[in-house]
Design an enzyme around this catalytic site. Structure first.
Site, PDB file in Angstrom:
ATOM      1  N   ARG A  16       2.400   0.281  11.306  1.00  0.00           N
ATOM      2  CA  ARG A  16       3.854   0.211  10.226  1.00  0.00           C
ATOM      3  C   ARG A  16       4.918   1.506  10.752  1.00  0.00           C
ATOM      4  O   ARG A  16       5.769   1.799  10.562  1.00  0.00           O
ATOM      5  CB  ARG A  16       4.243   0.942   8.201  1.00  0.00           C
ATOM      6  CG  ARG A  16       2.229   2.093   8.025  1.00  0.00           C
ATOM      7  CD  ARG A  16       2.938   1.918   6.868  1.00  0.00           C
ATOM      8  NE  ARG A  16       1.518   2.614   6.931  1.00  0.00           N
ATOM      9  CZ  ARG A  16       0.677   3.090   5.696  1.00  0.00           C
ATOM     10  NH1 ARG A  16       1.705   3.016   4.599  1.00  0.00           N
ATOM     11  NH2 ARG A  16      -0.116   3.571   5.385  1.00  0.00           N
ATOM     12  N   SER A  43       6.105   4.511   2.197  1.00  0.00           N
ATOM     13  CA  SER A  43       4.770   3.223   2.612  1.00  0.00           C
ATOM     14  C   SER A  43       5.420   2.547   3.836  1.00  0.00           C
ATOM     15  O   SER A  43       4.581   2.161   4.334  1.00  0.00           O
ATOM     16  CB  SER A  43       4.398   2.253   1.987  1.00  0.00           C
ATOM     17  OG  SER A  43       3.801   3.409  -0.014  1.00  0.00           O
ATOM     18  N   GLU A  64      13.818  -5.978  -5.774  1.00  0.00           N
ATOM     19  CA  GLU A  64      13.858  -6.592  -4.310  1.00  0.00           C
ATOM     20  C   GLU A  64      14.809  -7.434  -4.281  1.00  0.00           C
ATOM     21  O   GLU A  64      15.130  -7.946  -3.104  1.00  0.00           O
ATOM     22  CB  GLU A  64      12.186  -6.883  -3.895  1.00  0.00           C
ATOM     23  CG  GLU A  64      11.583  -5.735  -4.371  1.00  0.00           C
ATOM     24  CD  GLU A  64      10.828  -5.600  -5.573  1.00  0.00           C
ATOM     25  OE1 GLU A  64      10.616  -6.410  -6.518  1.00  0.00           O
ATOM     26  OE2 GLU A  64       9.998  -4.511  -5.651  1.00  0.00           O
ATOM     27  N   PHE A  89       6.206  -8.254  -1.665  1.00  0.00           N
ATOM     28  CA  PHE A  89       8.356  -8.272  -2.125  1.00  0.00           C
ATOM     29  C   PHE A  89       8.903  -8.849  -1.419  1.00  0.00           C
ATOM     30  O   PHE A  89      10.164  -8.802  -2.314  1.00  0.00           O
ATOM     31  CB  PHE A  89       8.027  -7.158  -3.249  1.00  0.00           C
ATOM     32  CG  PHE A  89       6.156  -6.565  -3.389  1.00  0.00           C
ATOM     33  CD1 PHE A  89       5.975  -7.375  -4.336  1.00  0.00           C
ATOM     34  CD2 PHE A  89       5.945  -5.653  -3.210  1.00  0.00           C
ATOM     35  CE1 PHE A  89       4.606  -7.827  -5.196  1.00  0.00           C
ATOM     36  CE2 PHE A  89       4.581  -5.008  -3.461  1.00  0.00           C
ATOM     37  CZ  PHE A  89       4.116  -6.122  -4.668  1.00  0.00           C
ATOM     38  N   HIS A 115       2.421  -3.522   4.766  1.00  0.00           N
ATOM     39  CA  HIS A 115       0.839  -4.023   4.717  1.00  0.00           C
ATOM     40  C   HIS A 115       0.610  -5.619   4.347  1.00  0.00           C
ATOM     41  O   HIS A 115       0.502  -6.346   3.220  1.00  0.00           O
ATOM     42  CB  HIS A 115       1.224  -3.474   2.469  1.00  0.00           C
ATOM     43  CG  HIS A 115       1.525  -2.297   2.687  1.00  0.00           C
ATOM     44  ND1 HIS A 115       2.022  -1.360   3.641  1.00  0.00           N
ATOM     45  CD2 HIS A 115       0.872  -1.007   2.345  1.00  0.00           C
ATOM     46  CE1 HIS A 115       1.967  -0.139   3.587  1.00  0.00           C
ATOM     47  NE2 HIS A 115       0.767   0.600   2.374  1.00  0.00           N
ATOM     48  N   ASP A 123      -6.169  -2.720  -2.165  1.00  0.00           N
ATOM     49  CA  ASP A 123      -5.051  -2.910  -2.910  1.00  0.00           C
ATOM     50  C   ASP A 123      -5.312  -4.660  -4.031  1.00  0.00           C
ATOM     51  O   ASP A 123      -4.902  -5.093  -4.673  1.00  0.00           O
ATOM     52  CB  ASP A 123      -4.212  -2.981  -3.041  1.00  0.00           C
ATOM     53  CG  ASP A 123      -3.235  -1.935  -2.996  1.00  0.00           C
ATOM     54  OD1 ASP A 123      -3.663  -0.560  -3.926  1.00  0.00           O
ATOM     55  OD2 ASP A 123      -2.315  -1.070  -2.992  1.00  0.00           O
ATOM     56  N   ARG A 173      -0.908  -1.643   7.386  1.00  0.00           N
ATOM     57  CA  ARG A 173      -1.669  -0.619   6.944  1.00  0.00           C
ATOM     58  C   ARG A 173      -1.947   0.062   7.432  1.00  0.00           C
ATOM     59  O   ARG A 173      -1.930   0.675   8.112  1.00  0.00           O
ATOM     60  CB  ARG A 173      -1.297  -0.704   5.624  1.00  0.00           C
ATOM     61  CG  ARG A 173      -2.099   0.417   4.690  1.00  0.00           C
ATOM     62  CD  ARG A 173      -1.922   0.535   3.277  1.00  0.00           C
ATOM     63  NE  ARG A 173      -2.596   1.601   2.594  1.00  0.00           N
ATOM     64  CZ  ARG A 173      -4.176   1.768   2.576  1.00  0.00           C
ATOM     65  NH1 ARG A 173      -5.099   1.059   2.756  1.00  0.00           N
ATOM     66  NH2 ARG A 173      -4.710   2.708   1.807  1.00  0.00           N
TER      67      ARG A 173
END
Ligand SMILES: Cc1ncc(C[n+]2csc(CCOP(=O)(O)OP(=O)(O)O)c2C)c(N)n1
Lengths: 320, 283
Positions: A16, A43, A64, A89, A115, A123, A173
């Site tokens: 990222r 992020s 989104e 998302f 991610h 998560d 990530r």
């Protein structure tokens, strides 16, 4: 005992960050590049761009669907929007918006998805999308890219800014080895043969390209010479490179941080079955959701590391 | 461009209604109800309000833009686009047929002039309009962006995401109109999912709201759009609640959801056309 790796690294970084740095650079090169993000600027590493180009960056809030529509509208007005959020998302939640307003409407929107996959880690499964490549590659007009490390992600980000048409760019990530060169040229749709071999071909994408490089060294210790091909572009797929390699080696393994259903392996299988049937073994997630854990633990538990690529290679060789 | 008189504009409305009915009748599919109710809006917008260029440019730089979010009103939009010179009127006869540029729902895929985004899946058009409006802002292009939504469509959550965005970013060059006909597929919106106080809702989201109570009276529709235009540039996006009647112009179609998505048969078509003067020549 240390392996004789054909590629090595001195530094690890998240892909990222490669995106974030590439995005900033793309913004410096082209004033039409704009950014949108749904409350994940940190992020996604989009903060440097936002700071340097505040008038070309739009925080959309946690919305989104609206973000995708906004991006489509900006694109028709001549902008090159990079819309960023977590891969889950950026795809599943907004599939219909992408389908109608971006893909069917042929809008020059870059969907930037961070991610992705199991390596998101702690998560857990709500965030660990493993179906995104499949969803995105099914969409007509969509280019789908999944680079392997920081450098390749940065290069890919710059390349998609210059490419006209909708793109799905997937990155992740975790801190990951940087084993490809800085300032590499990224050619969309062109597979990269990283290691020459003759006994079988390892096709890998994203984080698992590194695992394939490690697997190649492990196989070589046993006298097996694997070819390693980095498939950074899932669509359009470089079928020529795939066929050329398998015609030489006679069997293959696909490796990806994604469901087996609908992933890179399926695309390769489709190519082989039509043009050159040959044994193909899959490394990927087999019809299950992920869970919480560290990236390394999860890759091991779900069979997505070098050891499992080696096992798959032996299965493929046995079927030759 | 010379302004058309009210009677001249009225003639176009009548022709638009004929076009819509003949188009959906010819293929025995499509949505006549809402476009009949929006005839005055379409004509007022394209023939009186919009600063637009029928020599179509996708990026629409320097001109006003219109987005149809409720894409099932395609027959009405195609008619007004053809009648204002975007493509040959004769092409209306290809509506919903194989290899046509006039897809069932609007699409850019076949490169029909006048269309900038696909619609049909409801709830997306306001977001797209805002994106296009944002691009104009970046380019310091002062022209306006219009969008039409259905009232039932407002049940989609994305609309309210967009509503929030528009107010937050002060998109005061955007004029959104809601076709407030009180109907949707399964019945009156009140019964299906009550929208309650729409004016208060949009105001609470930070919009400037105007009400056009006579949405099938051409002079009122024009006055409403003029008012909306006068409110641009003051920091708030503008919402035009346009009270229309679904199926307006044909006595047996008006005021019911029954004609939302059903075409007339031969007999019904003849009856309906008998109530609508052919003013510009049928396609
Ligand atoms: C996302 C989505 N869900 C459902 C539909 C099916 N659909 C088409 S029109 C319509 C009713 C829309 O109601 P409204 O916006 O009030 O339009 P009107 O009935 O006035 O034509 C529905 C449910 C759709 N096109 N898109």
């Amino acid at each position: 005992m240390s392996l004789d790796l054909k590629y090595t690294y001195t530094e690890k970084k998240d892909t990222r960050s490669g995106f974030g740095d590439g995005f900033l650079e793309a913004g410096r090169r082209n004033p039409n590049v704009v950014g949108l993000c749904a409350d994940l600027i940190g992020s996604l590493k989009m903060g440097d761009f936002q700071k340097e180009f505040p008038d070309r960056f739009f925080q959309t809030g946690i919305a989104e669907a609206n973000m995708i529509g906004l991006a489509a509208g900006m694109a028709l007005g001549g902008k090159i929007p990079f819309a960023g959020t977590f891969a889950n998302f950026a795809t599943g939640r907004v599939y219909d918006q992408i389908r109608q307003s971006v893909a069917y409407s042929d809008k020059n929107v870059k969907i930037c998805a961070s991610h992705a996959g199991l390596t998101l880690g702690e998560d857990g499964a709500t965030h660990q999308i493993l179906e995104d490549l499949g969803m995105m590659k099914m969409l007509p007009h969509m280019t789908v890219i999944n680079p392997c490390d920081y450098n390749q992600t940065k290069a890919a980000t710059l390349a998609i800014a210059e490419h006209e048409g909708p793109v799905y760019l997937r990155f992740g990530r975790p801190s990951w080895p940087i084993f490809t060169p800085a300032n590499q040229k990224f050619e969309i749709g062109k597979a990269w043969k990283m290691i020459d071999g003759k006994d079988l071909t390892l096709f890998a994408t994203g984080h698992l390209v590194w695992e394939a490089v490690v697997a190649e060294a492990m196989l070589r210790e046993e006298g097996i010479h694997a070819e390693v091909i980095n498939i950074h572009t899932i669509k359009p797929l470089d079928t020529e490179a795939i066929l050329e390699s398998v015609q030489k080696t006679g069997c293959a393994v696909s490796a990806e941080e994604h469901q087996l259903h609908g992933g890179l392996g399926d695309s390769i299988a489709q190519t082989l079955i039509r043009h050159y049937p040959a044994p193909l073994e899959y490394v990927g997630v087999n019809d299950s959701f992920g869970e919480s854990g560290t990236p390394t633990q999860l890759l091991e538990k779900y069979g997505l590391n070098a050891e499992n690529i080696v096992k798959a290679a032996k299965r493929a060789l046995a079927r030759k | 461009m010379k302004k058309l008189s009210l009677p001249e504009l009225q003639k176009i409305c009548s022709q638009l209604r004929r076009d819509v009915l003949r188009m959906v009748h010819a293929v025995q599919s499509g949505h006549p109800g809402a476009p009949l109710g929006c005839a005055e809006f379409f004509v007022a917008l394209y023939f009186d309000q919009l600063h637009h260029n029928p020599d179509f440019q996708m990026n629409g730089k320097g001109e006003d833009l219109f987005f149809l979010s409720n894409g099932h009103l395609s027959a009405g939009w195609y008619s007004v686009l053809a009648r204002s010179g975007y493509f040959p009127v004769a092409e209306l006869k290809t509506f919903r047929k194989l290899n046509s540029r006039l897809q069932g729902h609007p699409a850019t895929h076949e490169h029909l002039p006048g269309i900038r985004i696909a619609s049909g899946s409801l709830g997306q058009g306001l977001s797209v309009a805002l994106g296009a409006a944002q691009a104009k802002k970046i380019d310091q292009d002062k022209s306006l962006v219009y969008v039409l939504m259905g009232d039932g469509e407002l049940q989609e959550g994305q609309v309210w995401e967009a509503a929030m965005y528009a107010a937050h970013y002060g998109m005061d060059h955007v004029i959104a109109t809601v076709d407030y006909n009180g109907q949707q597929i399964d019945g009156p919106t009140e019964k299906v999912m009550d929208l309650k106080n729409l004016k208060a809702k949009w105001e609470a989201f930070g919009w400037e709201v105007i009400e056009t109570k006579e949405g099938n009276d051409l002079a009122s529709v024009i006055a409403g759009l003029e008012k909306a235009k006068s409110l641009t540039g003051k920091g708030k996006p503008i919402l035009n609640l346009l009270y229309t009647e679904m199926g307006y112009g044909v006595d047996f179609m008006v005021g019911t959801h029954k004609w939302h998505g059903s075409p007339p048969n031969d007999e019904q078509l003849a009856l309906a056309l008998g109530q609508l003067e052919e003013t510009l020549g049928d396609y």
